[in-house]
Write an enzyme that holds these catalytic residues in place. Sequence first.
Site, PDB file in Angstrom:
ATOM      1  N   PRO A  26      -5.189  -6.535  -8.686  1.00 48.64           N
ATOM      2  CG  PRO A  26      -4.277  -8.078  -7.180  1.00 48.64           C
ATOM      3  CD  PRO A  26      -4.336  -7.735  -8.637  1.00 48.64           C
ATOM      4  CG  MET A  27      -4.691  -1.795  -7.644  1.00 55.34           C
ATOM      5  SD  MET A  27      -4.770  -0.472  -8.848  1.00 55.34           S
ATOM      6  CE  MET A  27      -6.099  -1.044  -9.901  1.00 55.34           C
ATOM      7  CB  THR A  28      -5.895  -1.968  -0.973  1.00 61.23           C
ATOM      8  OG1 THR A  28      -5.659  -3.350  -0.740  1.00 61.23           O
ATOM      9  CG2 THR A  28      -6.482  -1.334   0.268  1.00 61.23           C
ATOM     10  N   GLY A  59      -7.914  -7.061  -2.451  1.00 57.92           N
ATOM     11  CA  GLY A  59      -7.817  -8.105  -1.445  1.00 57.92           C
ATOM     12  C   GLY A  59      -9.011  -8.052  -0.514  1.00 57.92           C
ATOM     13  CG  HIS A 177      -2.679 -11.194  -1.442  1.00 57.67           C
ATOM     14  ND1 HIS A 177      -1.332 -11.175  -1.745  1.00 57.67           N
ATOM     15  CD2 HIS A 177      -3.006  -9.897  -1.173  1.00 57.67           C
ATOM     16  CE1 HIS A 177      -0.876  -9.927  -1.651  1.00 57.67           C
ATOM     17  NE2 HIS A 177      -1.872  -9.136  -1.312  1.00 57.67           N
ATOM     18  CG  ASN A 180       2.275  -7.470  -2.622  1.00 54.78           C
ATOM     19  OD1 ASN A 180       3.294  -7.757  -3.258  1.00 54.78           O
ATOM     20  ND2 ASN A 180       1.177  -7.062  -3.214  1.00 54.78           N
ATOM     21  CE1 TYR A 182      -0.725  -6.653   3.862  1.00 52.83           C
ATOM     22  CE2 TYR A 182      -0.379  -6.965   1.514  1.00 52.83           C
ATOM     23  CZ  TYR A 182      -0.564  -6.125   2.600  1.00 52.83           C
ATOM     24  OH  TYR A 182      -0.589  -4.762   2.439  1.00 52.83           O
ATOM     25  NE  ARG A 229      -0.281  -9.550  -7.641  1.00 52.16           N
ATOM     26  CZ  ARG A 229      -0.276  -8.233  -7.426  1.00 52.16           C
ATOM     27  NH1 ARG A 229      -0.745  -7.739  -6.300  1.00 52.16           N
ATOM     28  NH2 ARG A 229       0.173  -7.401  -8.341  1.00 52.16           N
ATOM     29  CG  ASN A 237       3.495  -4.897   4.275  1.00 59.23           C
ATOM     30  OD1 ASN A 237       3.301  -3.851   4.897  1.00 59.23           O
ATOM     31  ND2 ASN A 237       2.600  -5.413   3.445  1.00 59.23           N
ATOM     32  N   GLY A 316      -2.071  -2.033 -12.701  1.00 58.18           N
ATOM     33  CA  GLY A 316      -2.717  -1.442 -11.546  1.00 58.18           C
ATOM     34  C   GLY A 316      -3.053   0.012 -11.795  1.00 58.18           C
TER      35      GLY A 316
HETATM   36  C1  PHB Z   1      -1.597  -1.311  -0.386  1.00 64.22           C
HETATM   37  O1  PHB Z   1      -2.573  -0.976   0.284  1.00 64.22           O
HETATM   38  O2  PHB Z   1      -0.756  -0.502  -0.772  1.00 64.22           O
HETATM   39  C2  PHB Z   1      -1.441  -2.721  -0.723  1.00 64.22           C
HETATM   40  C3  PHB Z   1      -2.371  -3.628  -0.287  1.00 64.22           C
HETATM   41  C4  PHB Z   1      -2.221  -4.948  -0.632  1.00 64.22           C
HETATM   42  C5  PHB Z   1      -1.147  -5.337  -1.398  1.00 64.22           C
HETATM   43  C6  PHB Z   1      -0.229  -4.430  -1.828  1.00 64.22           C
HETATM   44  C7  PHB Z   1      -0.378  -3.120  -1.492  1.00 64.22           C
HETATM   45  O3  PHB Z   1      -0.995  -6.613  -1.719  1.00 64.22           O
END
Ligand code: PHB
Length: 357
Positions: A26-28, A59, A177, A180, A182, A229, A237, A316
Amino acid sequence: MNNQLDLFDSIEIGDYTLANRIVMAPMTRNRAGEGNVQGALNVTYYQQRASAGLIITEGSQISPQAVGYPATAGIHSAAQVEGWKAVTAAVHDKGGHIFLQLWHVGRVSHPSLQPEGLLPVAPSAIKPAGDAFTYDGLQAFVKPHALTTDELPGIIADYVNAARKAMQAGFDGVEIHSANGYLLDQFIRDGSNQRDDGYGGSIDKRTRLLREVVEAVCNAIGSNKVGVRISPENSFNSMHDSDAQNTFNAVTDMLNGFHLAYLHVLEGDMLTGQRVLDYSQLKDRFVGPYMANCRYDFERATQAIKNGDADLVSFGLPFISNPDLVERFRTGAELSTADPASFYGGNEKGYTDYPFL
Ligand code: PHB
């Protein structure tokens, strides 16, 4: 023991047979349109990458409160469901499988992104270090609103609503999720959770919100369509846990109660690459497919599968710049490198214009 498996062997995930063990992480990418809706550009991006054994989407916000960044996708409105329908159809057309990642950012947000300019929410009123990405550029994080006990059922209901909408949109399943830094991760790790109600204190209480979310989502759509995950030692963060090995061993034991599609583990610290924990303790405990992630290349991933250290590996960065990553791995072709300037936001440049072999 060499069990002869490699990345190109198929694997059963829930009721699905994936063509290989190479997963798109998963990648933003911040390229959603008005209303956090996916459009034609996103359809092309995901379809280009459909030869992955499994795609896990960027996400996607479970509610208007769950948002933390500009132009990130959502999965709570009817328009968002319609946008995602075109993505899932395009991936399925190419024979791929795709799970949607369910995201609530918690404190990693800013009032300017929140409904009615409200404070972002978190387990405790502890501000992360640094700045939020907003539509007006970087703005300092604020001290979040500590969720009251009676606000938590509403958040669980938002996860369920989003999971149902993901299934309406044609996804094969969802990934919760819990990594990381969140919201769910903020509850799990003691650096961000200083609650004294039933959702803070002991490991059991800190993992309770994740347990209740997983239980509710599994009841709604079936546990064989649900992955989770985690990122036990990722400092991203402003995250920290005083006893990460024991905390995440306990998370893994707890998740074993659900017969999930998979457990996805970001191993080490995403920012530094440092890796101190013993992930074999998680792999050995987990009863289902274990997906490893973080800075793997073809050689390390192949070794991990052969050694039985992982059942799948997610990639990724390599998937950003190599839509045909599976074919490149198979043929030993050179990989193209990704341009960091186009990771977040923008148009087709650095998104859908990377070359195929
Ligand atoms: C990011 O935007 O770098 C990012 C977003 C969500 C994640 C990890 C990194 O879970």
